[in-house]
Write a protein that holds these residues in place. Structure first.
Motif, mmCIF file in Angstrom:
data_model
loop_
_atom_site.group_PDB
_atom_site.id
_atom_site.type_symbol
_atom_site.label_atom_id
_atom_site.label_comp_id
_atom_site.label_asym_id
_atom_site.label_seq_id
_atom_site.Cartn_x
_atom_site.Cartn_y
_atom_site.Cartn_z
ATOM 1 N N ALA A 195 -38.129 -2.889 -37.114
ATOM 2 C CA ALA A 195 -37.239 -3.365 -38.175
ATOM 3 C C ALA A 195 -35.972 -2.512 -38.284
ATOM 4 O O ALA A 195 -34.879 -3.029 -38.529
ATOM 5 C CB ALA A 195 -37.976 -3.377 -39.510
ATOM 6 N N CYS A 196 -36.108 -1.218 -38.094
ATOM 7 C CA CYS A 196 -34.965 -0.313 -38.238
ATOM 8 C C CYS A 196 -34.025 -0.347 -37.032
ATOM 9 O O CYS A 196 -32.830 -0.089 -37.167
ATOM 10 C CB CYS A 196 -35.446 1.130 -38.456
ATOM 11 N N SER A 197 -34.564 -0.671 -35.863
ATOM 12 C CA SER A 197 -33.785 -0.453 -34.643
ATOM 13 C C SER A 197 -33.184 -1.695 -33.988
ATOM 14 O O SER A 197 -32.246 -1.570 -33.197
ATOM 15 C CB SER A 197 -34.656 0.255 -33.600
ATOM 16 N N LEU A 198 -33.678 -2.900 -34.298
ATOM 17 C CA LEU A 198 -33.225 -4.076 -33.551
ATOM 18 C C LEU A 198 -31.715 -4.318 -33.622
ATOM 19 O O LEU A 198 -31.096 -4.602 -32.586
ATOM 20 C CB LEU A 198 -33.974 -5.336 -34.000
ATOM 21 N N PRO A 199 -31.058 -4.214 -34.787
ATOM 22 C CA PRO A 199 -29.600 -4.437 -34.797
ATOM 23 C C PRO A 199 -28.857 -3.509 -33.832
ATOM 24 O O PRO A 199 -27.929 -3.935 -33.137
ATOM 25 C CB PRO A 199 -29.213 -4.157 -36.253
ATOM 26 N N TYR A 240 -30.577 -9.876 -35.358
ATOM 27 C CA TYR A 240 -32.031 -9.956 -35.266
ATOM 28 C C TYR A 240 -32.477 -11.060 -34.321
ATOM 29 O O TYR A 240 -33.605 -11.553 -34.410
ATOM 30 C CB TYR A 240 -32.642 -10.139 -36.660
ATOM 31 N N THR A 241 -31.582 -11.409 -33.371
ATOM 32 C CA THR A 241 -31.942 -12.372 -32.328
ATOM 33 C C THR A 241 -33.142 -11.846 -31.542
ATOM 34 O O THR A 241 -33.138 -10.708 -31.085
ATOM 35 C CB THR A 241 -30.752 -12.578 -31.362
ATOM 36 N N GLY A 242 -34.170 -12.663 -31.432
ATOM 37 C CA GLY A 242 -35.362 -12.264 -30.682
ATOM 38 C C GLY A 242 -36.257 -11.283 -31.418
ATOM 39 O O GLY A 242 -37.052 -10.589 -30.778
ATOM 40 N N PHE A 243 -36.181 -11.258 -32.770
ATOM 41 C CA PHE A 243 -36.976 -10.273 -33.516
ATOM 42 C C PHE A 243 -38.483 -10.418 -33.290
ATOM 43 O O PHE A 243 -39.167 -9.399 -33.103
ATOM 44 C CB PHE A 243 -36.677 -10.335 -35.019
ATOM 45 N N PRO A 244 -39.049 -11.642 -33.312
ATOM 46 C CA PRO A 244 -40.502 -11.732 -33.081
ATOM 47 C C PRO A 244 -40.922 -11.110 -31.749
ATOM 48 O O PRO A 244 -41.893 -10.347 -31.686
ATOM 49 C CB PRO A 244 -40.763 -13.244 -33.109
#
Length: 273
Positions: A195-199, A240-244
């Motif tokens: 959650a913290c790192s994806l962006p 958050y593209t591709g977060f799952p």
């Protein structure tokens, strides 16, 4: 490195999604059809080299930093904000050491998405590092290091601080045994790391894989320019593209890292190391 061997196919799918190749199902189907099963492990040598440098540095420095902080705190457990600061610092140290291997990994994973004339065709991580140095100079090994370091700081703040805090909670407050504590804390750690790192990971990927156009101009001048243009084009959720898939890739990797580390430490103690 053991965790990376398990997670590498998911990481490959995540990178392809971020490069605009479609959904997880579409990317998987296309890769199997056009490139075969071996494509999911493209860049594995760079991934292993990255873990041998980046993760060794971040976990080792976090242990040293927290030990020093506990000593300065008269042996008392650290508050969450101090753990977060130790995680931020450890992430920056690890990313600085591991940035060349990370660049090689991203380029090897993205190579098949480029037109044939633009492909770099690196054969392994060391060949990639050699070619980058020969073609672009030594400093090119740290291309995209800025967003890489920032992403690592965010990831490790979420991963390391939440793990230590969760261990204290599950062990001391809930009273779970060692195995359940490690499993529970590693699950929490994995979620917060993702959650913290994806962006920051999204921006880092865009910077590292960009190619100049016919006029020699790059699409982004830097990570800030990339972030601004991405926000204007797609809003905050674009990051958050591709977060799952990213969460499925990051969380199990973090969990396995902690579980493997716990077992290695137990093995060390059994041998008196």
């Amino acid at each position: 490195m053991l965790a990376t061997c398990v997670i590498q196919p998911i990481d490959m799918i995540k990178v392809r999604i971020q490069l605009g190749q479609g959904s997880a199902a579409q990317v998987t189907s296309t890769m199997l059809k056009n490139e075969g099963v071996a494509a999911f492990y493209k860049g594995l040598s760079a991934g292993l080299l990255r873990q041998a440098t980046y993760t060794t540095a971040r976990l080792g420095s976090f242990k040293i930093l927290t030990a020093k902080a506990i000593e300065a705190n008269d042996g008392k457990p650290l508050p969450l904000y101090q753990k977060a600061l130790c995680g931020l610092t450890a992430g920056a140290i690890g990313a600085s050491v591991g940035s060349p291997a990370d660049l090689a990994l991203i380029r090897m994973q993205a190579d098949a998405t480029l037109p044939a004339a633009q492909r770099r065709n690196y054969t392994n991580a060391f060949h990639a590092l050699y070619r980058i140095t020969a073609d672009e100079g030594v400093l090119a090994l740290w291309k995209g290091a800025g967003p890489t370091v920032v992403r690592a700081m965010a990831l490790n703040m979420g991963m390391l601080a939440s793990y230590d805090q969760s261990v204290e909670f599950f062990r001391d407050s809930v009273g779970l045994g060692e195995g359940a504590t490690v499993l529970g804390a590693s699950s929490v750690s994995g979620f917060f790391a993702a959650a913290c790192s994806l962006p920051f990971d999204y921006v880092k990927t865009q910077i590292q894989k960009m190619q100049p156009d016919a006029d020699g101009k790059y699409p982004y001048t830097g990570s800030v320019d990339c972030a601004v243009k991405t926000f204007k084009a797609g809003g905050p959720f674009k990051f958050y593209t591709g977060f799952p898939v990213y969460c499925v890739r990051i969380a199990p990797h973090v969990m396995m890292t902690w579980i493997f580390l716990n077992q290695i430490q137990k093995l060390q103690k059994s041998y008196g190391l």
